[in-house]
Write a protein that holds these residues in place. Structure first.
Motif, PDB file in Angstrom:
ATOM      1  N   LEU A 216      32.108  37.218  40.173  1.00  0.00           N
ATOM      2  CA  LEU A 216      33.288  37.965  39.753  1.00  0.00           C
ATOM      3  C   LEU A 216      33.624  37.784  38.279  1.00  0.00           C
ATOM      4  CD1 LEU A 216      35.671  37.322  42.783  1.00  0.00           C
ATOM      5  CD2 LEU A 216      33.944  39.096  42.488  1.00  0.00           C
ATOM      6  N   ILE A 217      32.939  36.887  37.592  1.00  0.00           N
ATOM      7  CA  ILE A 217      33.255  36.639  36.189  1.00  0.00           C
ATOM      8  C   ILE A 217      32.893  37.870  35.369  1.00  0.00           C
ATOM      9  CG2 ILE A 217      32.741  35.235  34.166  1.00  0.00           C
ATOM     10  CD1 ILE A 217      32.295  32.882  35.965  1.00  0.00           C
ATOM     11  N   GLU A 218      33.879  38.440  34.712  1.00  0.00           N
ATOM     12  CA  GLU A 218      33.676  39.622  33.880  1.00  0.00           C
ATOM     13  C   GLU A 218      34.375  39.398  32.544  1.00  0.00           C
ATOM     14  OE1 GLU A 218      34.853  44.306  33.741  1.00  0.00           O
ATOM     15  OE2 GLU A 218      34.589  43.394  35.700  1.00  0.00           O
ATOM     16  N   PRO A 219      33.655  38.936  31.529  1.00  0.00           N
ATOM     17  CA  PRO A 219      34.291  38.583  30.260  1.00  0.00           C
ATOM     18  C   PRO A 219      34.966  39.745  29.546  1.00  0.00           C
ATOM     19  CG  PRO A 219      32.103  37.594  30.432  1.00  0.00           C
ATOM     20  CD  PRO A 219      32.228  38.573  31.553  1.00  0.00           C
ATOM     21  N   VAL A 220      34.532  40.983  29.795  1.00  0.00           N
ATOM     22  CA  VAL A 220      35.124  42.117  29.083  1.00  0.00           C
ATOM     23  C   VAL A 220      36.605  42.259  29.436  1.00  0.00           C
ATOM     24  CG1 VAL A 220      34.997  44.599  28.669  1.00  0.00           C
ATOM     25  CG2 VAL A 220      32.905  43.290  29.028  1.00  0.00           C
ATOM     26  N   LYS A 221      36.906  42.255  30.722  1.00  0.00           N
ATOM     27  CA  LYS A 221      38.299  42.291  31.193  1.00  0.00           C
ATOM     28  C   LYS A 221      38.453  41.205  32.254  1.00  0.00           C
ATOM     29  CE  LYS A 221      40.377  46.114  32.188  1.00  0.00           C
ATOM     30  NZ  LYS A 221      40.669  47.440  32.784  1.00  0.00           N
ATOM     31  N   PRO A 222      38.693  39.978  31.829  1.00  0.00           N
ATOM     32  CA  PRO A 222      38.680  38.873  32.791  1.00  0.00           C
ATOM     33  C   PRO A 222      39.891  38.809  33.711  1.00  0.00           C
ATOM     34  CG  PRO A 222      39.189  38.055  30.591  1.00  0.00           C
ATOM     35  CD  PRO A 222      38.820  39.505  30.439  1.00  0.00           C
ATOM     36  N   TYR A 223      41.031  39.368  33.307  1.00  0.00           N
ATOM     37  CA  TYR A 223      42.257  39.117  34.067  1.00  0.00           C
ATOM     38  C   TYR A 223      42.280  39.748  35.467  1.00  0.00           C
ATOM     39  CZ  TYR A 223      43.612  43.688  32.086  1.00  0.00           C
ATOM     40  OH  TYR A 223      43.648  45.003  31.709  1.00  0.00           O
ATOM     41  N   PRO A 224      41.664  40.924  35.734  1.00  0.00           N
ATOM     42  CA  PRO A 224      41.707  41.419  37.120  1.00  0.00           C
ATOM     43  C   PRO A 224      40.989  40.494  38.098  1.00  0.00           C
ATOM     44  CG  PRO A 224      41.180  43.204  35.600  1.00  0.00           C
ATOM     45  CD  PRO A 224      41.074  41.932  34.824  1.00  0.00           C
ATOM     46  N   GLN A 225      39.749  40.108  37.780  1.00  0.00           N
ATOM     47  CA  GLN A 225      38.996  39.246  38.691  1.00  0.00           C
ATOM     48  C   GLN A 225      39.575  37.825  38.739  1.00  0.00           C
ATOM     49  OE1 GLN A 225      37.818  42.566  38.549  1.00  0.00           O
ATOM     50  NE2 GLN A 225      36.990  41.752  36.654  1.00  0.00           N
ATOM     51  N   LEU A 226      40.136  37.362  37.639  1.00  0.00           N
ATOM     52  CA  LEU A 226      40.791  36.056  37.627  1.00  0.00           C
ATOM     53  C   LEU A 226      41.949  36.039  38.622  1.00  0.00           C
ATOM     54  CD1 LEU A 226      40.715  33.281  36.215  1.00  0.00           C
ATOM     55  CD2 LEU A 226      42.308  34.193  34.525  1.00  0.00           C
ATOM     56  N   THR A 227      42.672  37.140  38.706  1.00  0.00           N
ATOM     57  CA  THR A 227      43.767  37.247  39.668  1.00  0.00           C
ATOM     58  C   THR A 227      43.253  37.142  41.096  1.00  0.00           C
ATOM     59  OG1 THR A 227      44.940  38.692  38.121  1.00  0.00           O
ATOM     60  CG2 THR A 227      45.716  38.667  40.392  1.00  0.00           C
TER      61      THR A 227
END
Length: 536
Positions: A216-227
């Motif tokens: 799930l790590i997505e550095p471009v937009k990290p905040y959705p998957q971090l949630t």
């Protein structure tokens, strides 16, 4: 937290959740500070790697340099834990194990954040250089910090973070975005570990929670998957408390509910989409497990306090979703919307992909691949051994809820000519299945221990430090593979294009980045207007 010892834990044994005694402030502080410190420290250390990230030789050299640093830290952790096992007392050993697991969690995502920093070496621009969704995100951020009204249909925390960091550092919003991408990527490991520590022991939280968050790590937009990584264990803990709420006095039930509502509200403001996919699973779990007969008063107080505080915290965004125009038509069809709808093994989000002519890849059993078969086997073990446990019911129900909504919305895309974000259910289903597979393995190991020889006859288990070696190898390999995907690549259908654009696009003042100037960046003689940091 400790697991399953003493009378205070009896009510949680059926759920598979680790609570026991209230954790000491010292233990919480150690795990949090160590995990965050290692992630931040590794990210800072990666900045000593000086290569040309647009040259493949420089990329390979950078990957190897990252692995060298990872190996040095990992070796130090293993040695420290083995020494602690040999020399320290039981209580101090427990703190050492907690600190060691927290450090590995921080190291896992610190490696990836450090790799993204290497990919952006020499440029101040972020991945995607403010393109795509960031065009309107940066515009809304600038307008918000100028005191103008913006839409309340999108979670606002990202606007607060970008604008606040730009003001604090006195730099343009587009430069501040790079720092937040790196920080968000580095937070994945600590966030996953600390959230799963609400319900699992240190080693289990590391082996299950941190491993499950890797895809799930997505550095471009990290905040959705971090949630999402944080939300699932928080919901499990919330639902387990609801299951045993009849044992709480009314004031305490209200207090716990209010605290949960505030936490869920903050996650909702960070990214709200996951709440939609998981809502059905939460309601189903409460219907199945809540003590309706003997604890309906406490349950009403607990749930009511949750709802009140959640609405109060999340109203700034919730009101936009509840408005007549709050829904989204979402008619953006992309690569993932053409994927066979039951395929969830690899999530590529909404980017084009150079995957060849056949996708999904042909599997070995009726078109199903080995990875999906292993997930199904792990799910079967979790159900067989833990079908009454809260974690199995809650996580399984969330996955089922997301699956149902996925098929419902996908089945209507022809008639409605809309997507309605259904491909994002891939992340929910994949994450939940990975968690259940990991928990199933944990239950199987425990069952084998109980059915095996007596304690005196069992072989002596290696220290935790040595047991972490295979996991460290997996984290190192996964981190390197993830970073390699994001290294600069000029192909527009490649994930590395995000970093390529960051080097080849001129800065707002028209200048080129250090390495971009050597690889074709053309300085802009008439630089376009761009968002500046908010005025004080």
């Amino acid at each position: 937290m400790t697991e399953g010892n003493g009378p205070r834990n009896r009510r949680f044994r059926r759920s598979g959740i680790t609570v026991g005694r209230h954790p000491r402030v010292l233990g919480i502080a150690i795990e949090g500070l160590v995990s965050l410190g290692v992630a931040a420290g590794f990210l800072a250390w990666s900045r000593t790697i000086d290569v040309d990230p647009l040259d493949r030789k420089g990329q390979v050299s950078g990957l190897a340099a990252l692995q060298l640093r990872f190996t040095m830290v990992a070796a130090a952790l293993v040695v420290a834990l083995v020494v602690a096992h040999r020399l320290l007392g039981a209580t101090t050993q427990a703190y050492a194990v907690r600190a060691g697991c927290a450090a590995v969690a921080g190291l896992a995502s610190g490696l990836i954040a450090g790799g993204i920093d290497v990919a952006l070496r020499g440029t101040r621009l972020s991945l995607w250089a403010g393109g795509g969704d960031y065009q309107w995100i940066l515009d809304w951020t600038a307008r918000l910090w100028r005191g103008e009204d913006i839409s309340d249909h999108y979670p606002p925390v990202v606007f607060w973070l970008i604008g606040g960091w730009a003001r604090l550092t006195d730099e343009p919003l587009i430069f501040a975005l790079k720092d937040l991408q790196l920080a968000g990527t580095a937070l994945f490991g600590p966030a996953a570990y600390l959230a799963w520590r609400l319900v699992l022991r240190p080693v289990s939280a590391l082996a299950i929670g941190v491993v499950a968050m890797l895809p799930l790590i997505e550095p471009v937009k990290p905040y959705p998957q971090l949630t999402l990584v944080i939300l699932v264990p928080v919901l499990v803990r919330y639902l387990d408390t609801a299951r045993h709420v009849d044992r709480l006095r009314l004031p305490r039930a209200v207090g716990y509910g209010a605290l949960a509502g505030a936490g869920l509200g903050m996650l909702f403001l960070l990214y709200s989409g996951w709440f939609v996919w998981c809502a059905g699973g939460v309601l189903l779990t409460i219907a199945l497990l809540a003590p309706w007969r003997r604890g309906w008063r406490q349950l009403a107080a607990y749930g009511g306090a949750t709802m009140v505080t959640f609405v109060l915290v999340a109203w700034v965004h919730l009101r936009g979703l509840l408005a007549p125009t709050g829904g989204t038509s979402d008619d953006y069809f992309y690569f993932d919307t053409d994927t066979e709808p039951t395929y969830i093994a690899m999530w590529r989000n909404d980017r084009p992909a150079d995957v060849g002519e056949v996708w999904p890849p042909l599997g070995e059993l009726g078109g199903v691949g080995v990875f999906t078969l292993l997930l199904a086997a792990g799910l079967g073990v979790a159900i067989a051994l833990g079908w009454r446990r809260t974690i199995v019911v809650a996580v399984g129900a969330c996955a089922a809820s997301a699956w149902f909504l996925r098929m419902w919305l996908a089945s209507e895309q022809w008639q409605t000519q809309t997507v309605r974000l259904y491909p994002r259910t891939t992340a929910v289903v994949l994450y939940c299945l990975l968690v259940l597979a990991g928990f199933g393995i944990l239950l199987a190991v425990r069952a084998g221990q109980r059915a095996g020889p007596t304690a005196a006859q069992r072989p002596r288990i290696a220290p935790v430090g040595l047991l972490l070696i295979p996991l460290l190898f997996v984290l190192a390999s996964a981190g390197s593979a993830t970073v390699d995907r994001y290294l600069p690549d000029g192909r527009t259908d490649h994930t590395g294009y995000f970093a390529w654009v960051a080097h080849l696009q001129p800065y707002p003042d028209g200048r080129c980045s250090r390495w971009g100037a050597r690889h074709g960046c053309q300085p802009a003689t008439d630089p376009p207007a761009t968002s500046s940091p908010p005025a004080d």
